[in-house]
Structures are given as C-alpha cells and as structure tokens.
Design an enzyme around this catalytic site. Structure first.
Site, PDB file in Angstrom:
ATOM      1  N   SER A 216      64.053  25.180  -7.727  1.00  0.00           N
ATOM      2  CA  SER A 216      63.264  26.400  -7.693  1.00  0.00           C
ATOM      3  C   SER A 216      64.024  27.722  -7.716  1.00  0.00           C
ATOM      4  CB  SER A 216      62.319  26.396  -6.484  1.00  0.00           C
ATOM      5  OG  SER A 216      61.599  25.201  -6.420  1.00  0.00           O
ATOM      6  N   SER A 254      61.398  21.944 -10.476  1.00  0.00           N
ATOM      7  CA  SER A 254      61.690  23.310 -10.039  1.00  0.00           C
ATOM      8  C   SER A 254      60.407  24.124  -9.925  1.00  0.00           C
ATOM      9  CB  SER A 254      62.634  23.983 -11.044  1.00  0.00           C
ATOM     10  OG  SER A 254      63.050  25.249 -10.571  1.00  0.00           O
ATOM     11  N   ASP A 256      59.211  27.772 -10.000  1.00  0.00           N
ATOM     12  CA  ASP A 256      59.725  29.085 -10.416  1.00  0.00           C
ATOM     13  C   ASP A 256      58.606  30.117 -10.328  1.00  0.00           C
ATOM     14  OD1 ASP A 256      62.170  27.777 -11.077  1.00  0.00           O
ATOM     15  OD2 ASP A 256      61.269  27.140 -12.967  1.00  0.00           O
TER      16      ASP A 256
END
Length: 318
Positions: A216, A254, A256
C-alpha cells in the site's frame, strides 16, 4: 552508512514547477504535521497526523482509490459529503482502529457538544519490519502526534507512520514535497510501502525484491486553492497516477489511496485552470515518494528482517 538526504540534495530535480519554501505539505498555509515514532526491537511503527486549520467547520475534500485493498476509516462519508471534519492520521494496518478511536477521544475532549464525528485514518502494512499483531499504538501516541503538530517541514524517512515501511525494494517511510501553482500551493505527504521497480526520472534502479508484496501507499494532498470536492477528486486521482512515475507495479495486494483537501472553501474555480494544479500534484507526489526513500535508513526489524536504504549513488543523475 550514508547520511539521509532529500533527492534535490542529490541533484534529482523532479519536473519544472517551483517548490514552496520548505518543499513540504506545510507550505500550504494552515497545515501542520505531527508524528510519533516507535522504533525498538520488533516494533517499528508510529503515527503521522496532518492537521489543517478549520477542520472542525468542514473542509472540501475527496478520496481516490487506486486499489482498495486497505483500511481507510471514514472514507465513505468523505465521498458522500465532500468534506473532512477531522485531522487526517496515518499508521500501521492493525493499529488503524485504535488510532481512529484515540483521535475521536481527542476531538470529543475539544468539543463537548459533538455527537457525530468522522475520523479519517489511513494505513499501510508495516508487518515486514514490525510485529503488527501487538498493535502497540496507544492513545498517548496519537495525542502526542496531534498535540505536536507544527508548520515546520515534517521529518521524513523512518519516522511516524513510515517507521516500518518499505517501497520499491528499499527501506522507505514518510516523504513530503510541494509546488506553487498559479495563485496557490499544492503540498503532499506520503506513507510509501509498495512494490515495483524504483524509477528515478525515468531510469530504473533494480533491487532485490523484499518478501513483502504490495502493502500500500497513502497520499495526502493539501492545497489553499479554492477547489470544490469534485475538483479535489480529480486532483486525488492524479496523485495515485503519480505512483507509476516512480515504478509502482500496483500489485493486487496493495491498497493505494489519496486524500485531497482544500483549506479554503471554494467561491469558484474553473476546470480549465486545473492543468497546473494537476502538474503540481504529480510532481509533488513523485518527489515526495523519492524523498521517502532517500531519507530512510537501513532498518533491522521483526524476526531479524532487514530493509536496506537505497544507495544514494544509484539515485544521483549520471
């Protein structure tokens, strides 16, 4: 060992727009940052607080989700109403709920009439270097970050919410940058913790992959330009796009996110005037992400795992 240095001090100049005086999110008037760091033994984590003046009256804001594999407390109300009504805090994944509760306590202590508040707290997973299951963040850590918030340039690298994070194969952390854009300023602060191949001004800098995959990136964008929530949403999306400029592979593991807010309530701002604002945003995010790496130091953490700082000689222009 090398001394942490910002990328500009290494000769790396990102983009063409001028920076603010500090080249930091605190160049935006009324924005302050405070941080609490835990770095001992198996614990490498912390809290970073972005505190804008006037939050209690509601400031225009928006959230952009690049990949939603994360925990961003309070995001649905920001989407619905287009405002933030609290500081924005960052921390490690399993501490995000404790941080939100501690922020709520801090806010209630300051407003005895409040019956509804929407704390905004984001996270990245620092479990590669920190024992996340211990959830070591206490209310005292959160309140210290909030109470210490200042308009100075925030510390970068292995501090606050970036103490245990890594990005692009190297130790990373907190980074910040800013740009002037017409009659205002755009400032950015990032918590970098994602995979890919580090790219500096278009040149790849390969590294041995870390065991951590994805994990992230949180991006906070502040501006004193009078943008409304819809326009701030456009800015926030450009902030996520800018991760690609430093080599993010946008891994499926991830989360984001970008949170963009304005410190001035908008009278009117034409969309045709947004071009330099978008450029200021992408340049600031790119530089802040690079700063998060070059200001970090090699860290040995949980179970003896190590994240190496990026060698500055690999970053300097050839």
């Amino acid at each position: 060992m090398q001394t942490p240095r910002r990328v500009r001090d290494l000769g790396v100049v990102v983009g063409t727009q001028p920076t603010g005086p500090l080249n930091a999110i605190t160049d935006v008037p009324g924005v302050r940052v405070g941080q609490t760091t835990i770095s001992t033994g198996d614990l490498h984590t912390g809290v970073t607080a972005i505190v804008p003046d006037g939050y209690a009256d509601g400031l225009p804001a928006a959230v952009a989700v690049g990949n939603g594999y994360g925990k961003l407390v309070g995001s649905t109300q920001v989407d619905e109403l287009g405002v933030i009504e609290t500081p924005v805090l960052l921390t490690g994944t399993l501490s995000v709920f404790r941080v939100a509760d501690a922020l709520l306590t801090w806010l209630l202590d300051r407003d005895p009439r409040a019956t509804s508040l929407n704390p905004v707290v984001g996270e990245t997973n620092d479990g590669h270097l920190s024992d996340v299951r211990r959830r070591p963040i206490t209310p005292e850590h959160v309140h210290a970050a909030l109470d210490s918030a200042s308009a100075d340039r925030p510390a970068e690298g292995c501090v606050g919410a970036g103490t245990g994070t890594s990005a692009l194969g190297f130790k990373a952390g907190i980074g910040t940058a800013s740009r002037t854009a017409g009659r205002g300023t755009v400032g950015v602060l990032v918590q970098a913790n994602f995979s890919g191949t580090l790219t500096v001004l278009g040149t790849p800098v390969p590294a041995a992959p870390l065991d951590a995959d994805g994990n992230s990136c949180m991006i906070v964008v502040a501006t004193d330009l009078p943008l409304d929530a819809r326009q701030l949403g456009r800015v926030a999306r450009r902030a996520v796009f800018a991760m690609g400029r430093v080599g993010s592979d946008f891994s499926p593991g991830s989360g984001d996110y970008a949170v963009a807010f304005g410190t001035h309530r908008p009278p009117a701002f034409a969309d045709r005037e947004l071009r330099p604002v978008f450029q200021a945003t992408t340049e600031s995010v790119e530089e802040a992400l690079l700063n998060s790496l070059t200001m970090a130091t090699t860290t040995v953490g949980y179970q003896g795992r190590t994240a190496q700082a990026v060698p500055h000689d690999l970053v300097r222009p050839r």
